[in-house]
Write an enzyme that holds these catalytic residues in place. Structure first.
Site, mmCIF file in Angstrom:
data_model
loop_
_atom_site.group_PDB
_atom_site.id
_atom_site.type_symbol
_atom_site.label_atom_id
_atom_site.label_comp_id
_atom_site.label_asym_id
_atom_site.label_seq_id
_atom_site.Cartn_x
_atom_site.Cartn_y
_atom_site.Cartn_z
ATOM 1 N N SER A 20 0.822 -1.205 0.000
ATOM 2 C CA SER A 20 0.000 0.000 0.000
ATOM 3 C C SER A 20 0.862 1.264 0.000
ATOM 4 C CB SER A 20 -0.936 0.020 1.214
ATOM 5 O OG SER A 20 -0.201 -0.108 2.418
ATOM 6 N N ASN A 107 -2.770 -2.028 13.170
ATOM 7 C CA ASN A 107 -4.217 -1.823 13.046
ATOM 8 C C ASN A 107 -4.685 -0.545 13.736
ATOM 9 O OD1 ASN A 107 -4.089 -4.216 11.724
ATOM 10 N ND2 ASN A 107 -5.067 -5.442 13.336
ATOM 11 N N THR A 152 -38.663 27.005 -13.293
ATOM 12 C CA THR A 152 -39.009 25.663 -12.832
ATOM 13 C C THR A 152 -39.119 24.850 -14.119
ATOM 14 O OG1 THR A 152 -41.383 26.078 -12.925
ATOM 15 C CG2 THR A 152 -40.310 26.494 -10.808
ATOM 16 N N HIS A 153 -38.709 23.617 -14.095
ATOM 17 C CA HIS A 153 -38.634 22.797 -15.324
ATOM 18 C C HIS A 153 -37.742 23.456 -16.377
ATOM 19 C CE1 HIS A 153 -42.301 20.814 -13.690
ATOM 20 N NE2 HIS A 153 -42.648 22.071 -13.404
ATOM 21 N N SER A 274 -11.270 26.105 -28.673
ATOM 22 C CA SER A 274 -11.377 24.893 -29.471
ATOM 23 C C SER A 274 -10.270 24.920 -30.511
ATOM 24 C CB SER A 274 -12.744 24.839 -30.156
ATOM 25 O OG SER A 274 -12.666 24.024 -31.308
ATOM 26 N N LYS A 280 -14.994 29.589 -30.389
ATOM 27 C CA LYS A 280 -15.474 28.945 -29.165
ATOM 28 C C LYS A 280 -14.686 29.292 -27.915
ATOM 29 C CE LYS A 280 -17.814 25.378 -28.947
ATOM 30 N NZ LYS A 280 -18.193 23.980 -28.803
ATOM 31 N N ASN A 282 -14.957 27.486 -24.272
ATOM 32 C CA ASN A 282 -15.658 26.378 -23.616
ATOM 33 C C ASN A 282 -15.529 26.434 -22.092
ATOM 34 O OD1 ASN A 282 -16.413 25.325 -26.115
ATOM 35 N ND2 ASN A 282 -14.512 24.148 -26.286
ATOM 36 N N GLU A 287 -17.452 22.106 -16.584
ATOM 37 C CA GLU A 287 -17.816 20.742 -16.997
ATOM 38 C C GLU A 287 -17.056 19.699 -16.184
ATOM 39 O OE1 GLU A 287 -18.601 20.681 -21.611
ATOM 40 O OE2 GLU A 287 -17.053 22.131 -21.127
ATOM 41 N N TYR A 314 -10.161 -6.056 12.197
ATOM 42 C CA TYR A 314 -9.485 -5.630 10.970
ATOM 43 C C TYR A 314 -9.440 -6.740 9.932
ATOM 44 C CZ TYR A 314 -5.822 -3.981 7.822
ATOM 45 O OH TYR A 314 -5.120 -3.599 6.710
ATOM 46 N N GLN A 319 -7.429 -1.893 3.854
ATOM 47 C CA GLN A 319 -6.323 -1.122 3.293
ATOM 48 C C GLN A 319 -6.802 -0.308 2.088
ATOM 49 O OE1 GLN A 319 -2.150 -2.509 3.251
ATOM 50 N NE2 GLN A 319 -2.552 -3.054 1.133
ATOM 51 N N LYS A 322 -8.029 3.876 1.677
ATOM 52 C CA LYS A 322 -7.326 5.138 1.451
ATOM 53 C C LYS A 322 -7.453 5.709 0.036
ATOM 54 C CE LYS A 322 -4.221 3.169 4.446
ATOM 55 N NZ LYS A 322 -5.279 2.242 4.654
HETATM 56 N N1 ARG Z 1 -1.285 -1.089 5.392
HETATM 57 C C1 ARG Z 1 -2.274 -1.596 6.271
HETATM 58 C C2 ARG Z 1 -3.611 -0.887 6.020
HETATM 59 O O1 ARG Z 1 -3.598 0.194 5.563
HETATM 60 C C3 ARG Z 1 -1.879 -1.385 7.697
HETATM 61 C C4 ARG Z 1 -2.538 -2.309 8.637
HETATM 62 C C5 ARG Z 1 -1.978 -3.687 8.456
HETATM 63 N N2 ARG Z 1 -2.513 -4.588 9.420
HETATM 64 C C6 ARG Z 1 -2.422 -5.907 9.293
HETATM 65 N N3 ARG Z 1 -3.009 -6.594 10.199
HETATM 66 N N4 ARG Z 1 -1.832 -6.464 8.276
HETATM 67 O O2 ARG Z 1 -4.668 -1.426 6.291
#
Ligand code: ARG
Length: 458
Positions: A20, A107, A152-153, A274, A280, A282, A287, A314, A319, A322
Site C-alpha cells: 500500500s 491496526n 421551474t422545469h 477549441s 469557441k 468552452n 464541466e 481488521y 487497506q 485510502k
Molecule cells: N497497510 C495496512 C492498512 O492500511 C496497515 C494495517 C496492516 N494490518 C495488518 N493486520 N496487516 O490497512
C-alpha cells in the site's frame, strides 16, 4: 517484519497486491507524529527508557526531514508507510527502533494516522467552502437588484434577483460545511492503544496519546476502534453532497454561458478554446466540476462496498479505504477552487437576464395575484383571465406590461390602469418581500447577515 514464522518469502504477486506504500505514503506526517507521541507516552509510563524514547523521537525527526526533502521511498517489500518508517528508523538508531511498536499494532496505528489525515481533509474542505461562500455573498451583494428569470422545469417561471439565486448556493454550501463539522466532531476519538484488536497488557495511557494528538478522547472499544471507518465514510458522504452542489452550480454556469442564454461570460482563466472552431470559448472547468462530482460519488460508493459485510475486527480489505478518500479529497479541493474562481470572476450580463425575464411572461402570476387582490376574483378564475392575456401578448409579441389597457379590459372589465404597476419585472421581485423571498430588500438583508457570519469586511 513477520518472517519468523515463514519458510518462504512472498511471491511477486503477493508483494504487489499487498503493497500500500504507493498510496499510503501520503500518511507519512501523521504516522511520524503519532509515533513520536506514542514513544513519549511509553517512556512516561516506564514501558521503554527515556533514552530510547529520545532516540526514537530524534530519529523520526530526521526521517521527516528526509521525506520532506526527497519524498517517501517506495519499497514494496516494506508494504506500507508504517513499516517504511520503522525500517528507516532501525537503520538510523539501531535496535531501539524495535521498541517503538510496543503496545500497538499497525491496526490501531493506521486507524489513528488515517483519522488524522481525514480530519485535515475536512478542515481543508471547510476552508475551501469559506472562500466559495465569500465569493457568493460578494456577488450576491452586487446583484441584489439584478432581475433574471427564475425557472421551474427550466421554463421561465417568475422573475427573481440574481443575488437571490446566488444566495441559494450560499445556503447549500452552508449545509455542506456543517456536514464536515459534524464529521469532525464524530471523528474526534483516538484509536491508538487499541492495539491489534483487544487492547494491550502494557500499562499505557491512552488519554495522554489522545490529548497529544488533539483528539477529544480515546475510543471506548478496541474492536470497534480498529475496524471502524465511519470517519472516512462521513467525510466521503459530506464530500459527495458538497460535490453535488458544486455540480449543480457548474451546470447552471454551463447553461448560462451558452449562446442562447448568454447570461454569463466565464473568466478566460477558467475557460479553454477549441482547436478547430475559433469562435469557441468552452466552460471546461465547470464541466469538469460536474464530471468530478461523479468520481467523488464513485469514491464514496467504493468504500461503502468495501466495508459492507466485513466481520470485526481488521481485515486487509480495509487497506483499500485510502485511495478513494485521497482521490475524493484531491478532486474536491480542485472543484472548490475552480467554482470559487468562477463565481468571483465571471461577468454577468444583467441586460440579457432582464430581457429574458421580460420575454418569458414571467409576471403572469403577478397579474393573477393583482386580480385576486384588487378585483376580489378567485385565484382559479384569475389564472384563467391571465392565461388569455398571455396568449394575446404572445400573438402581439410584446411583454405583458406592453399590452394596451383596452385590450386587457376586453379580456376582463375589472382590470384598470393600476395593473401596470404590478406587471414590470422590478415590481414583481420587489413585491416578493416575504422572509426568504427574492425581493432586493430581502436579499440585502440576507447578504448583510451572511457578511457578518463570515466576518467579511470589504
Ligand atoms: N497497510 C495496512 C492498512 O492500511 C496497515 C494495517 C496492516 N494490518 C495488518 N493486520 N496487516 O490497512
Amino acid at each position: 517484519m513477520w518472517g519468523g514464522r515463514f519458510a518462504q518469502g512472498p511471491s511477486a504477486v503477493m508483494r504487489e497486491i499487498n503493497a500500500s506504500i504507493p498510496f499510503d505514503k501520503l500518511l507519512w506526517r501523521q504516522d511520524i507524529r503519532a509515533s513520536q507521541v506514542h514513544a513519549r507516552m511509553l517512556a512516561d509510563r516506564g514501558i521503554i527508557s527515556a533514552a530510547d524514547a529520545e532516540a526514537i523521537h530524534d530519529g523520526l525527526d530526521t526521517i521527516a526531514d528526509e521525506y520532506e526533502r526527497d519524498g517517501v521511498p517506495e519499497d514494496w517489500d516494506l508494504e506500507d508507510i508504517h513499516m517504511t518508517v520503522e525500517s528507516r528508523l532501525t537503520e538510523l538508531i539501531g535496535p531501539a527502533a524495535g521498541r517503538l511498536h510496543t503496545a500497538r499494532s499497525r491496526n490501531d496505528q493506521v486507524a489513528t494516522d488515517f483519522r488524522m489525515w481525514v480530519r485535515e481533509a475536512s478542515d481543508a474542505a471547510i476552508a475551501g467552502l469559506d472562500a466559495l461562500r465569500a465569493a457568493l455573498v460578494r456577488r450576491a451583494g452586487e446583484h441584489a437588484d439584478s432581475v433574471m428569470p427564475g425557472f421551474t422545469h427550466l421554463q421561465t417561471a417568475q422573475p427573481v434577483t440574481l443575488g437571490h439565486h446566488l444566495l441559494a448556493y450560499f445556503e447549500m454550501t452552508g449545509r455542506d460545511q456543517s456536514r464536515f463539522v459534524d464529521a469532525l466532531d464524530r471523528a474526534d476519538e483516538c484509536p491508538l492503544g487499541s492495539a491489534a484488536l483487544a487492547g494491550t497488557g502494557f500499562p499505557i495511557d491512552r488519554h495522554q496519546t489522545a490529548r497529544e494528538l488533539d483528539f477529544f478522547e480515546p475510543t471506548r472499544n478496541s474492536l470497534d476502534a480498529v475496524s471502524d471507518r465511519d470517519f472516512a465514510l462521513d467525510y466521503l458522504m459530506a464530500a459527495s453532497q458538497c460535490a453535488l452542489h458544486l455540480s449543480r452550480l457548474a451546470e447552471e454556469m454551463i447553461i448560462w454561458a451558452s449562446q442562447p442564454f448568454g447570461f454569463v461570460r466565464m473568466p478566460d482563466t477558467l475557460s479553454t478554446g477549441s482547436s478547430i472552431m475559433p469562435q469557441k470559448k468552452n466552460p471546461d472547468a465547470a464541466e469538469l466540476v460536474r464530471g468530478h462530482a461523479g468520481r467523488i460519488v464513485g469514491c464514496t460508493t467504493a468504500l461503502m462496498v468495501t466495508m459492507k459485510g466485513l466481520p470485526l475486527a481488521y481485515s486487509k480489505d480495509m487497506q483499500d479505504d485510502k485511495p478513494p478518500v485521497f482521490e475524493a479529497a484531491a478532486l474536491l479541493e480542485l472543484c472548490l477552487a475552480a467554482m470559487t474562481g468562477m463565481v468571483a470572476e465571471c461577468t454577468f450580463d444583467t441586460d440579457r437576464m432582464r430581457e429574458a425575464a421580460e420575454r418569458g411572461y414571467a409576471t403572469a402570476t403577478d397579474l393573477a395575484d393583482w386580480l385576486v387582490r384588487e378585483a376580489d376574483i378567485p385565484f382559479r378564475e384569475a389564472h384563467h383571465i391571465t392565461g388569455a392575456a398571455v396568449k394575446l401578448a404572445e400573438q402581439r409579441q410584446v411583454a405583458l406590461d406592453r399590452l394596451p389597457l383596452e385590450d386587457l379590459q376586453a379580456i376582463d372589465g375589472r382590470i384598470d390602469e393600476r395593473v401596470f404597476a404590478a406587471l414590470s419585472v422590478d415590481a414583481s421581485v420587489a413585491s416578493r418581500a416575504s422572509y426568504g423571498g427574492t425581493a432586493p430588500e430581502q436579499v440585502r438583508q440576507r447578504v448583510a447577515e451572511a457578511r457578518e457570519a463570515l466576518g467579511l469586511e470589504d
